[in-house]
Design a protein around this motif. Sequence first.
Motif, PDB file in Angstrom:
ATOM      1  N   ASP A  96       5.148  44.429 -14.720  1.00 38.13           N
ATOM      2  CA  ASP A  96       5.589  45.701 -14.152  1.00 38.13           C
ATOM      3  C   ASP A  96       4.403  46.612 -13.889  1.00 38.13           C
ATOM      4  O   ASP A  96       3.328  46.447 -14.457  1.00 38.13           O
ATOM      5  N   ASN A  97       4.621  47.570 -12.994  1.00 43.72           N
ATOM      6  CA  ASN A  97       3.593  48.524 -12.587  1.00 43.72           C
ATOM      7  C   ASN A  97       3.811  49.862 -13.270  1.00 43.72           C
ATOM      8  O   ASN A  97       3.473  50.913 -12.728  1.00 43.72           O
ATOM      9  N   ALA A  98       4.425  49.822 -14.447  1.00 44.18           N
ATOM     10  CA  ALA A  98       4.583  50.982 -15.324  1.00 44.18           C
ATOM     11  C   ALA A  98       5.243  52.148 -14.600  1.00 44.18           C
ATOM     12  O   ALA A  98       6.282  51.992 -13.966  1.00 44.18           O
ATOM     13  N   ALA A  99       4.646  53.341 -14.685  1.00 44.34           N
ATOM     14  CA  ALA A  99       5.274  54.560 -14.166  1.00 44.34           C
ATOM     15  C   ALA A  99       4.513  55.089 -12.958  1.00 44.34           C
ATOM     16  O   ALA A  99       3.306  54.921 -12.830  1.00 44.34           O
ATOM     17  N   GLY A 100       5.260  55.763 -12.060  1.00 40.54           N
ATOM     18  CA  GLY A 100       4.633  56.377 -10.896  1.00 40.54           C
ATOM     19  C   GLY A 100       5.677  56.907  -9.942  1.00 40.54           C
ATOM     20  O   GLY A 100       6.876  56.679 -10.110  1.00 40.54           O
ATOM     21  N   PHE A 101       5.205  57.632  -8.933  1.00 40.68           N
ATOM     22  CA  PHE A 101       6.117  58.147  -7.917  1.00 40.68           C
ATOM     23  C   PHE A 101       6.663  57.000  -7.078  1.00 40.68           C
ATOM     24  O   PHE A 101       5.938  56.049  -6.750  1.00 40.68           O
ATOM     25  N   GLY A 102       7.946  57.095  -6.741  1.00 42.44           N
ATOM     26  CA  GLY A 102       8.571  56.142  -5.846  1.00 42.44           C
ATOM     27  C   GLY A 102       8.478  56.604  -4.408  1.00 42.44           C
ATOM     28  O   GLY A 102       7.761  57.549  -4.074  1.00 42.44           O
ATOM     29  N   ASP A 103       9.222  55.944  -3.537  1.00 42.59           N
ATOM     30  CA  ASP A 103       9.179  56.229  -2.104  1.00 42.59           C
ATOM     31  C   ASP A 103       9.957  57.506  -1.778  1.00 42.59           C
ATOM     32  O   ASP A 103      11.119  57.646  -2.161  1.00 42.59           O
ATOM     33  N   VAL A 104       9.297  58.414  -1.066  1.00 46.59           N
ATOM     34  CA  VAL A 104       9.939  59.663  -0.644  1.00 46.59           C
ATOM     35  C   VAL A 104      11.001  59.367   0.407  1.00 46.59           C
ATOM     36  O   VAL A 104      10.808  58.531   1.303  1.00 46.59           O
ATOM     37  N   LEU A 105      12.132  60.039   0.297  1.00 47.27           N
ATOM     38  CA  LEU A 105      13.230  59.908   1.248  1.00 47.27           C
ATOM     39  C   LEU A 105      13.370  61.208   2.029  1.00 47.27           C
ATOM     40  O   LEU A 105      13.374  62.292   1.440  1.00 47.27           O
ATOM     41  N   VAL A 106      13.499  61.103   3.352  1.00 41.32           N
ATOM     42  CA  VAL A 106      13.717  62.260   4.219  1.00 41.32           C
ATOM     43  C   VAL A 106      14.941  61.973   5.085  1.00 41.32           C
ATOM     44  O   VAL A 106      15.023  60.896   5.700  1.00 41.32           O
ATOM     45  N   GLY A 107      15.883  62.932   5.137  1.00 39.43           N
ATOM     46  CA  GLY A 107      17.104  62.688   5.890  1.00 39.43           C
ATOM     47  C   GLY A 107      17.670  63.919   6.557  1.00 39.43           C
ATOM     48  O   GLY A 107      18.240  64.782   5.882  1.00 39.43           O
ATOM     49  N   PRO A 108      17.537  64.053   7.884  1.00 40.35           N
ATOM     50  CA  PRO A 108      18.293  65.081   8.599  1.00 40.35           C
ATOM     51  C   PRO A 108      19.760  64.681   8.678  1.00 40.35           C
ATOM     52  O   PRO A 108      20.086  63.491   8.750  1.00 40.35           O
ATOM     53  N   TYR A 109      20.658  65.674   8.662  1.00 39.44           N
ATOM     54  CA  TYR A 109      22.075  65.326   8.655  1.00 39.44           C
ATOM     55  C   TYR A 109      22.902  66.378   9.379  1.00 39.44           C
ATOM     56  O   TYR A 109      22.437  67.484   9.668  1.00 39.44           O
ATOM     57  N   LEU A 110      24.156  66.002   9.650  1.00 39.76           N
ATOM     58  CA  LEU A 110      25.166  66.895  10.200  1.00 39.76           C
ATOM     59  C   LEU A 110      26.346  66.951   9.240  1.00 39.76           C
ATOM     60  O   LEU A 110      26.870  65.911   8.821  1.00 39.76           O
ATOM     61  N   GLN A 111      26.733  68.176   8.883  1.00 38.05           N
ATOM     62  CA  GLN A 111      27.865  68.401   7.984  1.00 38.05           C
ATOM     63  C   GLN A 111      28.966  69.134   8.735  1.00 38.05           C
ATOM     64  O   GLN A 111      28.718  70.182   9.331  1.00 38.05           O
ATOM     65  N   TRP A 112      30.181  68.575   8.712  1.00 37.64           N
ATOM     66  CA  TRP A 112      31.304  69.228   9.365  1.00 37.64           C
ATOM     67  C   TRP A 112      32.085  70.071   8.362  1.00 37.64           C
ATOM     68  O   TRP A 112      32.202  69.717   7.181  1.00 37.64           O
ATOM     69  N   ASP A 113      32.625  71.203   8.846  1.00 37.80           N
ATOM     70  CA  ASP A 113      33.446  72.047   7.995  1.00 37.80           C
ATOM     71  C   ASP A 113      34.699  71.290   7.556  1.00 37.80           C
ATOM     72  O   ASP A 113      35.200  70.416   8.282  1.00 37.80           O
ATOM     73  N   PRO A 114      35.244  71.623   6.387  1.00 37.45           N
ATOM     74  CA  PRO A 114      36.464  70.959   5.924  1.00 37.45           C
ATOM     75  C   PRO A 114      37.633  71.186   6.882  1.00 37.45           C
ATOM     76  O   PRO A 114      37.780  72.266   7.467  1.00 37.45           O
ATOM     77  N   ILE A 115      38.449  70.161   7.026  1.00 39.76           N
ATOM     78  CA  ILE A 115      39.745  70.312   7.697  1.00 39.76           C
ATOM     79  C   ILE A 115      40.714  70.880   6.662  1.00 39.76           C
ATOM     80  O   ILE A 115      40.907  70.296   5.592  1.00 39.76           O
TER      81      ILE A 115
END
Length: 287
Positions: A96-115
């Motif tokens: 194992d490669n012990a401890a460290g930062f993992g892969d950064v995730l970036v996500g633009p999104y669209l959120q709709w208002d509740p029905i």
Amino acid sequence: AYNQPLVLNLGFTSFVDGAPPAGPGFYFEEYIQYFTADEFSNPGFPDDGADVDAWVSLNQFVYQSNTPVLLGGKWGLNVMVPYVWIDAGPSTSLPDNAAGFGDVLVGPYLQWDPIMGANGPIFMHRIELQFLLPTGKYDSDKELNPGSNFFSFNPYWAATLFLTPQWTASTRIHYLYNFKNNDPNRAYPGAGDTQAGQAVHANFATSYGGLPSLRLGINGYYLKQFTDLEVDGDSVNDTREQVFGIGPGLLWSISKDAFLFFNMYYETMAENRPEGERYNLRFVYHF
């Protein structure tokens, strides 16, 4: 996982997932997830009694606007920064490669208002285009790394249905496409590149709010890889990963801006990956 990215959303999210819990604004979310396994399905390397423990601290920053941009969907941005601890114990087959930062995730999104219905919300949903960036710690001489060393595209659709004002059902369905790793780990000696197969994975949950601030329910996830791993462009048989996890969970609404989730998952049906137990604690705060 043996070839898929380490920090996939397997059980990180669960109840009432179809919308941010407190409307537009800035959110900080902290996840602590612990995974342990001592069963390895078709690993492709000698099994010398290894066991694996992994801790993930996932720091999430979300901005939900109040501005519709497409078909009524309001834009938002999600950024996640994981820190990972991996311990394979005394194993010689799983360095194992012990401890460290993992892969950064970036996500633009669209959120709709509740029905809305006569007694409150009926349905709410969101689409996000997630990208996993190969920023994490990686060593090709190790088989267990915090980072994957390749780009991934992992879009999803999330939705919540209110069966009654107290009873909800939620899902988040991802598609996963992985790009090439041009510095494969030691499991593939002499290879110029590897490419993990495409997959779908989904979280699902149902909960009941019997008390004003508490929801109890059942949560789970399923991952299914549907194309083979490729090594130097050639498909490798018996490398498609699968796992199913299910268990109990709860959601505590501490205040109108603070929320705490706890989820437990017990895995089964694993193919070509470890099979174990997963425990997830998630705190959400809306500014």
